[in-house]
Enzyme design. Structure first.
Site, short mmCIF file in Angstrom:
data_model
loop_
_atom_site.label_atom_id
_atom_site.label_comp_id
_atom_site.label_asym_id
_atom_site.label_seq_id
_atom_site.Cartn_x
_atom_site.Cartn_y
_atom_site.Cartn_z
N GLU A 141 -13.60 -30.94 -77.91
CA GLU A 141 -12.88 -29.66 -77.84
C GLU A 141 -13.67 -28.60 -77.08
OE1 GLU A 141 -13.00 -26.76 -80.95
OE2 GLU A 141 -13.91 -28.17 -82.36
N LYS A 193 -16.44 -25.45 -93.29
CA LYS A 193 -17.45 -24.49 -93.71
C LYS A 193 -17.18 -24.00 -95.12
CE LYS A 193 -19.29 -22.70 -89.62
NZ LYS A 193 -18.36 -23.41 -88.74
#
Ligand code: PSU
Ligand code: MN
Length: 302
Positions: A21, A159
């Protein structure tokens, strides 16, 4: 769509290709460092026997496989690339814009190009609600696309700034199998472990590839999430991590940011307030993940 010659040839020959990406480059890492990481991840993929295909949108064109000049452009903050999730592809194409692709949009483009494996850092997920609110309504489109697109994504979980419990639940509801790569727990990006178990564990690239192939043949049509914890020696210190997390959450609340701007703001805080320690962790886990992605890709039938 413009597919780089090397990528097109590899796909035509049935060789292993790994999608990468560009949001992580343009919006997840600081200038300078991002360009080095862009080359390093491609080198790791090649060393593991696969062809890298970094994906972005340039001048409104879907690009699969970027040359040096295109990578320079993606990594230069002066280029002003937009952050493009899945819903933004149509507008960016029609309006001839430049943009970096998230996991959601990269997955869609990879699938359209015939690439089935994608290696990256952290998956977008469900954001925690503001104090007193029932929901943030901020659920990354990464989850939606993974639920509907048969691409295997290798990452280090999500996260701890996100609601990991809710993210894991959405993955279950949306029929995305989660494979712990040499782990029994869902990783929390900077940290190797969260409080949550993974439903399945694999210990080799060959075994991961077998699961992915079986899922493609007889599963519900979704992607597969392979979660690979950051290498031990690069895990962020627990106390430092907890401090950065508390500060980052307070910053987001105070700054009144929303939508796609939340993740870059948090990342930026982690990177500056840890004096680069979180960057080292981030880079190490991305390199480890793309290596695993390449190893899996070499074990998958074309
Ligand atoms: N998590 C990271 N680094 C990143 C991202 C997420 O640790 O760079 C990026 C990825 O491109 C991911 C996107 O797909 O953020 C998710 O953004 P949002 O939550 O706005 O969907
Ligand atoms: Mn979001």
């Amino acid at each position: 769509m413009l597919v780089a010659e090397e990528v097109a040839t590899a796909l035509a020959q049935g060789r292993a290709v790994v999608a990468l990406e560009s949001t992580i480059l343009a919006h997840g890492l600081p200038a300078g460092r991002n360009r080095k990481v862009a080359t390093a991840v491609e080198d790791v993929v090649r060393a593991a026997g696969a062809v890298p295909a970094t994906i972005a949108v340039l001048d409104g064109q879907l690009r699969v496989g970027l040359d040096d000049a295109a990578l320079d452009r993606v990594c230069d903050p002066a280029s002003g690339l937009a952050k493009l999730s899945a819903r933004d592809l149509g507008p960016a194409i029609a309006l001839r814009r430049d943009g970096a692709t998230t996991i959601a949009s990269t997955t869609l483009i990879a699938h359209a190009a015939g690439i089935g494996v994608f290696g990256t850092g952290g998956l977008g997920g469900v954001h925690l609600p503001a104090p007193g609110a029932a929901s943030s309504w901020d659920v990354s489109a990464d989850l939606d696309v993974l639920a509907t697109t048969p691409v295997a994504v290798v990452c280090s979980g999500v996260k701890s700034v996100l609601d990991i419990a809710a993210t894991v639940e959405v993955l279950e509801t949306r029929s995305v199998p989660v494979l712990g790569y040499r782990t029994d727990t869902f990783p929390a990006f900077y940290r190797r472990e969260s409080r949550f178990e993974v439903p399945w564990r694999v210990d080799t690239p060959a075994s991961a590839a077998e699961v992915i192939a079986a899922h493609r043949a007889d599963g519900p049509g979704s992607g597969v999430l392979v979660v690979n914890p950051v290498p031990h020696e690069h895990e962020l210190d627990a106390d430092l991590h907890d401090r950065l997390l508390a500060e980052g959450m307070a910053m987001v609340a105070a700054a009144d940011v929303r939508g796609g701007d939340v993740t870059p703001l948090l990342l930026e805080h982690f990177h500056t307030a840890s004096e680069g320690a979180s960057l080292d962790t981030n880079e190490a886990l991305v390199l480890a993940n793309v290596r695993v992605a390449a190893e899996i890709a070499t074990h998958l039938p074309a």
